[in-house]
Write a protein that holds these residues in place. Structure first.
Motif, short mmCIF file in Angstrom:
data_model
loop_
_atom_site.label_atom_id
_atom_site.label_comp_id
_atom_site.label_asym_id
_atom_site.label_seq_id
_atom_site.Cartn_x
_atom_site.Cartn_y
_atom_site.Cartn_z
N SER A 42 0.85 -1.19 0.00
CA SER A 42 0.00 0.00 0.00
C SER A 42 0.89 1.24 0.00
CB SER A 42 -0.89 -0.01 1.25
OG SER A 42 -1.47 1.25 1.46
N LEU A 43 0.53 2.24 -0.84
CA LEU A 43 1.38 3.41 -0.99
C LEU A 43 0.65 4.72 -0.74
CD1 LEU A 43 3.21 2.25 -4.23
CD2 LEU A 43 4.16 2.27 -1.93
N ALA A 44 -0.42 4.70 0.03
CA ALA A 44 -1.22 5.91 0.26
C ALA A 44 -0.37 7.08 0.75
CB ALA A 44 -2.32 5.61 1.28
N GLY A 45 -0.39 8.17 -0.02
CA GLY A 45 0.28 9.41 0.39
C GLY A 45 1.78 9.37 0.46
N LYS A 46 2.40 8.30 -0.03
CA LYS A 46 3.86 8.15 0.10
C LYS A 46 4.58 8.81 -1.08
CE LYS A 46 4.13 4.38 3.16
NZ LYS A 46 3.17 4.38 4.05
N THR A 47 5.76 9.39 -0.79
CA THR A 47 6.64 9.92 -1.83
C THR A 47 8.07 9.55 -1.47
OG1 THR A 47 6.82 12.04 -0.66
CG2 THR A 47 5.16 11.91 -2.41
N GLY A 48 8.98 9.76 -2.42
CA GLY A 48 10.38 9.41 -2.20
C GLY A 48 10.60 7.92 -2.35
N ILE A 49 11.73 7.44 -1.87
CA ILE A 49 12.08 6.02 -2.03
C ILE A 49 11.36 5.19 -0.97
CG2 ILE A 49 13.96 4.33 -1.94
CD1 ILE A 49 15.79 6.53 -3.07
N GLN A 50 10.57 4.23 -1.44
CA GLN A 50 9.79 3.36 -0.57
C GLN A 50 10.25 1.92 -0.74
OE1 GLN A 50 7.52 4.63 1.61
NE2 GLN A 50 8.17 6.64 0.83
N GLN A 51 10.57 1.26 0.36
CA GLN A 51 10.89 -0.17 0.31
C GLN A 51 9.58 -0.94 0.16
OE1 GLN A 51 13.27 -1.01 3.84
NE2 GLN A 51 15.04 -1.20 2.52
N LEU A 52 9.49 -1.74 -0.88
CA LEU A 52 8.26 -2.49 -1.13
C LEU A 52 8.21 -3.79 -0.34
CD1 LEU A 52 7.85 -1.94 -4.97
CD2 LEU A 52 6.94 -0.59 -3.08
N MET A 53 9.37 -4.23 0.13
CA MET A 53 9.44 -5.43 0.96
C MET A 53 10.64 -5.28 1.89
SD MET A 53 9.27 -9.42 -0.27
CE MET A 53 10.62 -9.20 -1.43
N LYS A 54 10.45 -5.68 3.15
CA LYS A 54 11.51 -5.53 4.14
C LYS A 54 11.80 -6.89 4.79
CE LYS A 54 10.04 -0.83 5.23
NZ LYS A 54 9.52 0.06 6.26
N PRO A 55 12.99 -7.07 5.35
CA PRO A 55 13.34 -8.34 5.99
C PRO A 55 12.38 -8.76 7.10
CG PRO A 55 15.32 -7.07 5.62
CD PRO A 55 14.16 -6.18 5.26
N GLN A 56 11.68 -7.82 7.73
CA GLN A 56 10.75 -8.18 8.79
C GLN A 56 9.36 -8.55 8.26
OE1 GLN A 56 12.41 -5.27 8.50
NE2 GLN A 56 11.19 -3.53 9.14
N ASP A 57 9.16 -8.48 6.94
CA ASP A 57 7.86 -8.83 6.34
C ASP A 57 7.73 -10.34 6.19
OD1 ASP A 57 7.15 -6.18 6.12
OD2 ASP A 57 7.83 -5.99 4.05
N VAL A 58 6.77 -10.92 6.89
CA VAL A 58 6.56 -12.36 6.82
C VAL A 58 5.65 -12.70 5.64
CG1 VAL A 58 6.90 -12.73 9.29
CG2 VAL A 58 4.60 -12.28 8.42
N GLU A 59 5.74 -13.94 5.19
CA GLU A 59 4.87 -14.42 4.13
C GLU A 59 3.43 -14.29 4.60
OE1 GLU A 59 4.24 -18.51 1.49
OE2 GLU A 59 5.92 -18.32 2.87
N LYS A 60 2.56 -13.82 3.70
CA LYS A 60 1.16 -13.59 4.08
C LYS A 60 0.27 -13.79 2.87
CE LYS A 60 -1.38 -10.35 6.92
NZ LYS A 60 -1.31 -9.09 7.66
N ASP A 61 -0.74 -14.63 2.99
CA ASP A 61 -1.64 -14.92 1.88
C ASP A 61 -2.24 -13.63 1.33
OD1 ASP A 61 -1.16 -17.60 2.15
OD2 ASP A 61 -3.03 -18.06 3.19
N GLY A 62 -2.17 -13.47 0.01
CA GLY A 62 -2.75 -12.31 -0.64
C GLY A 62 -1.92 -11.05 -0.56
N VAL A 63 -0.78 -11.12 0.15
CA VAL A 63 0.08 -9.94 0.30
C VAL A 63 1.47 -10.21 -0.28
CG1 VAL A 63 1.11 -8.28 1.92
CG2 VAL A 63 -1.19 -9.18 2.33
N ARG A 64 2.07 -11.36 0.11
CA ARG A 64 3.38 -11.73 -0.45
C ARG A 64 3.60 -13.22 -0.22
NH1 ARG A 64 4.16 -9.46 4.42
NH2 ARG A 64 3.97 -7.36 3.59
N ASN A 65 4.30 -13.86 -1.17
CA ASN A 65 4.61 -15.27 -0.98
C ASN A 65 6.12 -15.47 -0.78
OD1 ASN A 65 5.51 -14.84 -3.60
ND2 ASN A 65 4.47 -16.61 -4.49
N ILE A 66 6.76 -14.43 -0.29
CA ILE A 66 8.18 -14.44 0.06
C ILE A 66 8.27 -14.13 1.55
CG2 ILE A 66 10.44 -13.42 -0.39
CD1 ILE A 66 9.25 -12.44 -3.10
N ASP A 67 9.01 -14.92 2.29
CA ASP A 67 9.11 -14.71 3.73
C ASP A 67 10.42 -14.02 4.08
OD1 ASP A 67 7.98 -15.13 6.39
OD2 ASP A 67 9.69 -16.43 6.71
N SER A 68 10.33 -12.95 4.85
CA SER A 68 11.52 -12.24 5.35
C SER A 68 12.42 -11.73 4.23
CB SER A 68 12.31 -13.13 6.32
OG SER A 68 11.46 -13.59 7.35
#
Length: 199
Positions: A42-68
């Motif tokens: 989700s990018l609501a109101g964001k500008t500049g460089i945004q990380q789309l995935m971070k090491p603390q992001d766990v795998e989650k159905d419908g959001v990402r199929n990559i863990d960490s």
């Protein structure tokens, strides 16, 4: 003839994987299958460089199929194409849990999001930049194809080796929508999953 083509594809993937020094498992006996890795943000109101995935992001159905932000040991992925999709939301999403319910459209056909596709995507794997391009340059190769993954923008193939960190960043030059609305980007890596054979 289709079987011959599939076997040739797998042989080529195996050869590329074998040449990659970061893959330490035996690729001769590895399982190879077409697959898709994806992540949504989700990018609501964001500008500049945004990380789309971070090491603390766990795998989650419908959001990402990559863990960490990495593949596990014994799994590598050969990326051959990238597919960009977006969902335009009437209101700001309260949490990631709402992402999977959105309606995603492939490419930049939505006129209300035209300026959003002027933003720049960078993909880094193990701190090495594998690609950098304006979203508009990654529009579908074959619009209207009956298989969405066949519409992926072809890239110079690159390997994501086991346990390497994947850092996708979007440089947003202009806010994609008003702060009370939302936009969700989906980035899909199309290619081949290479899995160590434990048999």
């Amino acid at each position: 003839m289709e079987l011959v083509k599939v076997l040739e594809e797998k042989a080529n993937v195996r050869a590329i994987a074998k040449a990659n020094k970061q893959i330490t498992f035996d690729t001769d006996g590895a399982q190879i299958e077409k697959d898709v890795l994806y992540f949504r943000k989700s990018l609501a109101g964001k500008t500049g460089i945004q990380q789309l995935m971070k090491p603390q992001d766990v795998e989650k159905d419908g959001v990402r199929n990559i863990d960490s932000a990495r593949l596990t040991g014994g799994v590598a992925f050969l990326v051959t194409g990238i597919l960009i999709s977006t969902a335009n939301c009437a209101a700001k999403l309260a949490s990631e849990d709402e992402i999977s319910a959105q309606e995603f459209n492939v490419g930049s056909e939505n006129p209300t999001l035209a300026s959003f596709f002027n933003n720049e995507l960078s993909i880094k794997v193990a701190n090495k930049e594998k690609m950098k391009a304006i979203l508009r340059h990654m529009t579908p190769e074959q619009a209207g194809d009956d298989k969405t993954v066949d519409m992926a923008h072809e890239v110079s193939p690159f390997i994501i080796a086991p346990n390497q960190t994947i850092l996708p960043e979007l440089n947003i030059f202009n806010a994609p929508c008003p702060v009370d609305k939302d936009i969700v980007i989906e980035v899909a890596f199309v290619g081949y999953k290479i899995t160590e054979n434990h048999a």
